[in-house]
Design a protein around this motif. Structure first.
Motif, short mmCIF file in Angstrom:
data_model
loop_
_atom_site.label_atom_id
_atom_site.label_comp_id
_atom_site.label_asym_id
_atom_site.label_seq_id
_atom_site.Cartn_x
_atom_site.Cartn_y
_atom_site.Cartn_z
N ASP A 199 62.94 14.37 24.29
CA ASP A 199 63.44 13.91 22.73
C ASP A 199 62.13 14.66 22.04
O ASP A 199 61.01 14.57 22.60
CB ASP A 199 63.61 12.56 22.51
CG ASP A 199 62.13 11.77 22.57
OD1 ASP A 199 61.48 11.77 21.61
OD2 ASP A 199 62.10 11.00 23.55
N ASP A 236 60.34 19.44 13.12
CA ASP A 236 61.69 19.21 13.91
C ASP A 236 62.69 19.06 12.72
O ASP A 236 64.07 18.85 13.16
CB ASP A 236 61.71 18.06 14.92
CG ASP A 236 60.89 18.37 16.31
OD1 ASP A 236 61.70 19.52 16.89
OD2 ASP A 236 59.89 18.52 16.33
N TRP A 239 69.84 17.39 13.30
CA TRP A 239 68.53 17.17 12.50
C TRP A 239 68.63 16.06 11.35
O TRP A 239 67.72 15.42 10.87
CB TRP A 239 67.86 18.43 12.10
CG TRP A 239 68.91 19.49 11.00
CD1 TRP A 239 69.61 20.53 11.23
CD2 TRP A 239 69.15 19.14 9.65
NE1 TRP A 239 69.98 21.17 10.49
CE2 TRP A 239 70.02 20.48 9.31
CE3 TRP A 239 68.75 18.34 8.79
CZ2 TRP A 239 70.46 20.53 8.00
CZ3 TRP A 239 69.48 18.38 7.36
CH2 TRP A 239 70.21 19.61 6.91
N ARG A 297 67.39 12.78 12.23
CA ARG A 297 66.02 12.80 12.50
C ARG A 297 65.09 12.15 11.46
O ARG A 297 63.99 11.53 11.73
CB ARG A 297 65.48 13.89 12.79
CG ARG A 297 66.03 14.53 14.26
CD ARG A 297 65.63 15.87 14.50
NE ARG A 297 66.00 16.30 15.91
CZ ARG A 297 65.83 17.37 16.46
NH1 ARG A 297 65.11 18.37 15.94
NH2 ARG A 297 66.33 17.69 17.79
N HIS A 344 65.05 8.75 12.03
CA HIS A 344 64.06 8.47 13.31
C HIS A 344 62.60 8.52 13.00
O HIS A 344 61.62 7.71 13.67
CB HIS A 344 64.24 9.44 14.66
CG HIS A 344 65.56 9.82 15.01
ND1 HIS A 344 65.84 10.87 15.59
CD2 HIS A 344 66.68 8.82 15.24
CE1 HIS A 344 67.27 10.81 15.98
NE2 HIS A 344 67.67 9.52 15.76
#
Ligand code: ADP
Length: 269
Positions: A104, A129, A144, A147, A150
Protein backbone atom coordinates in the motif's frame (compact mmCIF):
# COMPACT_ATOMS: atom_id res chain seq x y z
CA UNK A 1 4.97 37.48 11.63
CA UNK A 2 1.49 36.05 11.86
CA UNK A 3 1.63 33.40 9.18
CA UNK A 4 -1.76 32.10 10.18
CA UNK A 5 -3.21 33.98 7.21
CA UNK A 6 -1.63 31.34 4.96
CA UNK A 7 -3.14 28.41 6.86
CA UNK A 8 -5.95 26.63 5.03
CA UNK A 9 -9.02 26.38 7.27
CA UNK A 10 -10.43 22.84 7.44
CA UNK A 11 -13.22 22.28 4.96
CA UNK A 12 -12.62 25.45 2.95
CA UNK A 13 -12.67 24.99 -0.81
CA UNK A 14 -9.41 26.37 -2.21
CA UNK A 15 -9.16 28.16 -5.55
CA UNK A 16 -5.45 28.72 -6.17
CA UNK A 17 -6.12 31.52 -8.67
CA UNK A 18 -7.10 33.62 -5.65
CA UNK A 19 -3.64 33.25 -4.08
CA UNK A 20 -0.89 35.52 -5.37
CA UNK A 21 2.43 33.61 -5.41
CA UNK A 22 4.35 36.88 -5.58
CA UNK A 23 2.96 38.74 -2.57
CA UNK A 24 4.94 39.64 0.55
CA UNK A 25 2.22 41.13 2.70
CA UNK A 26 3.76 40.26 6.04
CA UNK A 27 7.17 41.81 5.45
CA UNK A 28 7.87 45.50 4.90
CA UNK A 29 11.45 45.21 3.76
CA UNK A 30 12.93 43.77 0.58
CA UNK A 31 15.20 40.89 -0.30
CA UNK A 32 18.26 42.04 1.66
CA UNK A 33 16.33 42.65 4.88
CA UNK A 34 14.50 39.38 4.35
CA UNK A 35 17.73 37.45 4.08
CA UNK A 36 19.06 39.10 7.24
CA UNK A 37 15.84 38.25 9.08
CA UNK A 38 16.24 34.61 8.10
CA UNK A 39 19.65 34.46 9.76
CA UNK A 40 18.12 35.52 13.08
CA UNK A 41 15.37 32.96 12.67
CA UNK A 42 17.95 30.26 11.95
CA UNK A 43 19.42 30.86 15.40
CA UNK A 44 16.01 30.63 17.04
CA UNK A 45 15.21 27.43 15.21
CA UNK A 46 18.57 25.99 16.19
CA UNK A 47 17.83 26.65 19.86
CA UNK A 48 14.28 25.26 19.64
CA UNK A 49 15.45 22.14 17.87
CA UNK A 50 18.01 21.54 20.60
CA UNK A 51 15.29 21.90 23.19
CA UNK A 52 13.04 19.47 21.31
CA UNK A 53 15.90 16.99 21.21
CA UNK A 54 16.80 17.46 24.87
CA UNK A 55 13.24 17.19 26.10
CA UNK A 56 12.77 14.05 23.97
CA UNK A 57 8.98 14.26 24.12
CA UNK A 58 7.59 15.86 20.99
CA UNK A 59 7.89 14.84 17.34
CA UNK A 60 7.59 17.16 14.37
CA UNK A 61 6.76 16.29 10.78
CA UNK A 62 7.15 18.89 8.05
CA UNK A 63 5.74 18.11 4.62
CA UNK A 64 6.99 20.03 1.58
CA UNK A 65 5.07 19.85 -1.67
CA UNK A 66 5.13 21.98 -4.78
CA UNK A 67 5.69 21.94 -8.51
CA UNK A 68 9.18 21.39 -9.95
CA UNK A 69 11.47 24.35 -9.12
CA UNK A 70 9.10 25.57 -6.39
CA UNK A 71 11.98 25.43 -3.91
CA UNK A 72 11.61 22.35 -1.75
CA UNK A 73 15.38 21.83 -1.69
CA UNK A 74 15.97 25.53 -1.09
CA UNK A 75 13.71 25.50 1.97
CA UNK A 76 15.64 22.59 3.44
CA UNK A 77 18.93 24.38 2.82
CA UNK A 78 17.97 27.83 4.04
CA UNK A 79 15.34 27.33 6.73
CA UNK A 80 17.37 24.65 8.49
CA UNK A 81 20.73 26.31 8.01
CA UNK A 82 22.71 25.91 11.24
CA UNK A 83 20.37 23.39 12.85
CA UNK A 84 22.16 20.40 14.34
CA UNK A 85 21.92 17.62 11.70
CA UNK A 86 21.66 15.02 14.48
CA UNK A 87 18.12 16.01 15.32
CA UNK A 88 16.75 16.58 11.84
CA UNK A 89 16.18 14.05 9.09
CA UNK A 90 15.09 14.52 5.51
CA UNK A 91 13.10 11.85 3.69
CA UNK A 92 12.63 12.26 -0.06
CA UNK A 93 9.97 10.37 -1.96
CA UNK A 94 10.70 9.60 -5.59
CA UNK A 95 9.07 7.28 -8.12
CA UNK A 96 8.22 4.15 -6.08
CA UNK A 97 10.34 1.02 -6.52
CA UNK A 98 8.69 -2.28 -7.53
CA UNK A 99 8.87 -3.37 -3.89
CA UNK A 100 7.15 -0.19 -2.74
CA UNK A 101 4.52 -0.53 -5.45
CA UNK A 102 3.79 -4.06 -4.27
CA UNK A 103 2.57 -2.58 -0.97
CA UNK A 104 0.00 0.00 0.00
CA UNK A 105 1.18 3.54 -0.71
CA UNK A 106 1.68 4.48 2.94
CA UNK A 107 3.95 1.50 3.56
CA UNK A 108 7.07 3.34 2.43
CA UNK A 109 6.12 6.50 4.31
CA UNK A 110 5.41 5.36 7.85
CA UNK A 111 8.96 4.22 8.74
CA UNK A 112 10.25 7.73 8.05
CA UNK A 113 7.89 9.54 10.42
CA UNK A 114 9.64 11.24 13.36
CA UNK A 115 10.41 9.61 16.66
CA UNK A 116 10.53 11.48 19.98
CA UNK A 117 12.84 14.47 19.90
CA UNK A 118 13.08 14.44 16.12
CA UNK A 119 12.15 16.76 13.29
CA UNK A 120 11.58 15.03 9.96
CA UNK A 121 11.17 16.89 6.69
CA UNK A 122 9.36 15.15 3.86
CA UNK A 123 10.66 16.33 0.48
CA UNK A 124 7.56 15.21 -1.44
CA UNK A 125 5.42 12.77 0.46
CA UNK A 126 2.39 10.49 0.51
CA UNK A 127 0.59 13.37 -1.25
CA UNK A 128 2.26 12.31 -4.51
CA UNK A 129 -0.22 9.45 -4.44
CA UNK A 130 -3.07 11.91 -5.02
CA UNK A 131 -1.02 14.34 -7.16
CA UNK A 132 1.21 12.80 -9.85
CA UNK A 133 -0.74 9.56 -9.53
CA UNK A 134 -4.05 11.35 -10.10
CA UNK A 135 -2.78 13.62 -12.88
CA UNK A 136 -1.27 10.71 -14.82
CA UNK A 137 -4.09 8.30 -14.06
CA UNK A 138 -1.62 5.76 -12.60
CA UNK A 139 -4.52 4.24 -10.67
CA UNK A 140 -8.25 4.57 -11.32
CA UNK A 141 -10.26 7.48 -9.97
CA UNK A 142 -12.05 5.11 -7.64
CA UNK A 143 -8.70 4.21 -6.07
CA UNK A 144 -7.20 7.71 -5.68
CA UNK A 145 -10.52 9.19 -4.60
CA UNK A 146 -10.58 7.21 -1.36
CA UNK A 147 -7.00 8.09 -0.52
CA UNK A 148 -7.85 11.53 0.87
CA UNK A 149 -9.64 9.80 3.73
CA UNK A 150 -6.77 7.37 4.27
CA UNK A 151 -4.34 10.25 4.41
CA UNK A 152 -6.27 12.29 6.95
CA UNK A 153 -6.74 9.16 9.06
CA UNK A 154 -3.01 8.39 8.86
CA UNK A 155 -2.12 11.91 9.91
CA UNK A 156 -4.66 11.76 12.75
CA UNK A 157 -2.94 8.63 14.00
CA UNK A 158 0.44 10.37 13.94
CA UNK A 159 -0.99 13.44 15.66
CA UNK A 160 -2.77 11.38 18.34
CA UNK A 161 0.54 9.69 19.07
CA UNK A 162 2.26 13.02 19.66
CA UNK A 163 3.39 14.29 16.26
CA UNK A 164 3.05 17.95 15.36
CA UNK A 165 2.42 18.12 11.62
CA UNK A 166 2.93 21.14 9.36
CA UNK A 167 2.39 20.96 5.61
CA UNK A 168 3.61 23.57 3.16
CA UNK A 169 2.49 24.01 -0.43
CA UNK A 170 5.13 26.11 -2.18
CA UNK A 171 2.98 28.14 -4.51
CA UNK A 172 4.79 29.47 -7.61
CA UNK A 173 3.37 30.95 -10.79
CA UNK A 174 3.74 29.23 -14.13
CA UNK A 175 5.79 32.21 -15.36
CA UNK A 176 8.19 31.94 -12.40
CA UNK A 177 8.66 28.25 -13.13
CA UNK A 178 9.55 29.12 -16.72
CA UNK A 179 12.25 31.49 -15.54
CA UNK A 180 13.68 28.99 -13.06
CA UNK A 181 13.77 26.22 -15.66
CA UNK A 182 15.43 28.60 -18.10
CA UNK A 183 18.03 29.51 -15.46
CA UNK A 184 18.80 25.81 -15.03
CA UNK A 185 19.27 25.46 -18.77
CA UNK A 186 21.51 28.51 -19.00
CA UNK A 187 23.75 27.86 -16.00
CA UNK A 188 26.28 25.02 -16.42
CA UNK A 189 26.34 24.26 -12.69
CA UNK A 190 22.57 23.97 -12.62
CA UNK A 191 22.09 21.90 -15.75
CA UNK A 192 22.24 18.67 -13.77
CA UNK A 193 18.95 19.71 -12.20
CA UNK A 194 17.25 20.09 -15.57
CA UNK A 195 15.22 17.20 -16.83
CA UNK A 196 13.21 17.24 -20.03
CA UNK A 197 10.61 15.30 -18.04
CA UNK A 198 9.94 18.52 -16.12
CA UNK A 199 8.67 20.06 -19.37
CA UNK A 200 6.15 17.25 -19.80
CA UNK A 201 4.89 17.90 -16.25
CA UNK A 202 4.75 21.63 -16.96
CA UNK A 203 2.35 20.95 -19.83
CA UNK A 204 0.01 19.44 -17.26
CA UNK A 205 0.13 22.57 -15.07
CA UNK A 206 -3.64 23.07 -14.92
CA UNK A 207 -4.26 19.43 -14.02
CA UNK A 208 -1.70 19.73 -11.22
CA UNK A 209 -3.32 22.88 -9.91
CA UNK A 210 -6.68 21.06 -9.81
CA UNK A 211 -5.05 18.14 -7.97
CA UNK A 212 -3.40 20.53 -5.48
CA UNK A 213 -6.70 22.31 -4.92
CA UNK A 214 -8.29 18.98 -4.01
CA UNK A 215 -5.44 18.21 -1.61
CA UNK A 216 -5.62 21.62 0.05
CA UNK A 217 -9.41 21.57 0.27
CA UNK A 218 -9.74 18.03 1.57
CA UNK A 219 -6.74 17.36 3.77
CA UNK A 220 -6.11 20.53 5.77
CA UNK A 221 -7.11 19.72 9.33
CA UNK A 222 -6.59 21.20 12.78
CA UNK A 223 -4.07 18.48 13.53
CA UNK A 224 -2.26 18.65 10.17
CA UNK A 225 -2.81 22.03 8.54
CA UNK A 226 -1.69 23.08 5.07
CA UNK A 227 -0.09 26.46 4.48
CA UNK A 228 -0.19 28.01 1.00
CA UNK A 229 3.18 29.75 0.86
CA UNK A 230 3.73 32.53 -1.70
CA UNK A 231 6.93 31.22 -3.27
CA UNK A 232 7.83 33.34 -6.28
CA UNK A 233 10.21 35.22 -3.96
CA UNK A 234 12.51 32.65 -2.45
CA UNK A 235 13.46 34.75 0.58
CA UNK A 236 9.81 35.44 1.46
CA UNK A 237 8.96 31.77 1.11
CA UNK A 238 11.77 30.93 3.54
CA UNK A 239 10.62 33.58 6.00
CA UNK A 240 7.03 32.35 6.06
CA UNK A 241 8.01 28.72 6.56
CA UNK A 242 10.61 29.54 9.16
CA UNK A 243 8.08 31.56 11.17
CA UNK A 244 5.44 28.85 10.92
CA UNK A 245 7.83 26.22 12.27
CA UNK A 246 9.16 28.46 15.04
CA UNK A 247 5.65 29.52 16.13
CA UNK A 248 4.60 25.92 16.27
CA UNK A 249 7.65 24.81 18.28
CA UNK A 250 7.22 27.71 20.69
CA UNK A 251 3.62 26.64 21.20
CA UNK A 252 4.79 23.29 22.55
CA UNK A 253 5.97 24.91 25.80
CA UNK A 254 9.06 22.74 25.91
CA UNK A 255 11.50 22.62 28.80
CA UNK A 256 14.92 21.21 29.38
CA UNK A 257 14.78 18.04 31.48
CA UNK A 258 15.38 18.46 35.23
CA UNK A 259 19.03 18.34 36.12
CA UNK A 260 20.19 15.65 38.54
CA UNK A 261 19.78 16.62 42.19
CA UNK A 262 22.85 17.90 44.04
CA UNK A 263 24.82 19.15 41.05
CA UNK A 264 25.84 22.25 43.00
CA UNK A 265 28.05 20.13 45.24
CA UNK A 266 29.75 18.27 42.42
CA UNK A 267 33.50 18.84 42.18
CA UNK A 268 35.39 17.69 39.11
CA UNK A 269 38.91 16.49 40.02
P1 ADP B 1 12.71 16.18 -7.13
O1 ADP B 1 11.82 15.90 -5.95
O2 ADP B 1 13.95 16.93 -6.79
O3 ADP B 1 11.97 16.76 -8.29
P2 ADP B 1 13.06 13.98 -8.88
O4 ADP B 1 13.34 14.87 -10.03
O5 ADP B 1 13.77 12.66 -8.80
O6 ADP B 1 13.25 14.75 -7.51
O7 ADP B 1 11.48 13.74 -8.86
C1 ADP B 1 10.88 12.75 -8.14
C2 ADP B 1 9.74 12.28 -8.99
O8 ADP B 1 9.11 11.19 -8.34
C3 ADP B 1 8.68 13.36 -9.19
O9 ADP B 1 8.40 13.51 -10.55
C4 ADP B 1 7.49 12.80 -8.45
O10 ADP B 1 6.27 13.17 -9.02
C5 ADP B 1 7.75 11.32 -8.56
N1 ADP B 1 7.01 10.56 -7.54
C6 ADP B 1 7.07 10.70 -6.19
N2 ADP B 1 6.20 9.88 -5.59
C7 ADP B 1 5.56 9.21 -6.57
C8 ADP B 1 4.54 8.24 -6.58
N3 ADP B 1 3.99 7.79 -5.45
N4 ADP B 1 4.13 7.76 -7.77
C9 ADP B 1 4.69 8.22 -8.91
N5 ADP B 1 5.65 9.13 -8.98
C10 ADP B 1 6.09 9.64 -7.82
Amino acid sequence: MDVDRYRVRPGVSVNLAEFDPNEKTLFDGGKDEGKTAIKTLNLRLEALQELLYAENRHKMLIVLQGMDTSGKDGVIRHVFDGVNPQGVKVAGFKVPTPLELAHDYLWRVHPHTPGRGEIVIFNRSHYEDVLVVRVHGLVSKEVWERRYDHITAFEKLLADEGTTILKFFLHISKEEQKQRLQARLDTPDKQWKFSTGDLAERKLWDDYMAAYEAVLSRTSTDYAPWYIVPSDRKWYRNLVISHAIINSLEGLQMRYPEAEAGLETVVID
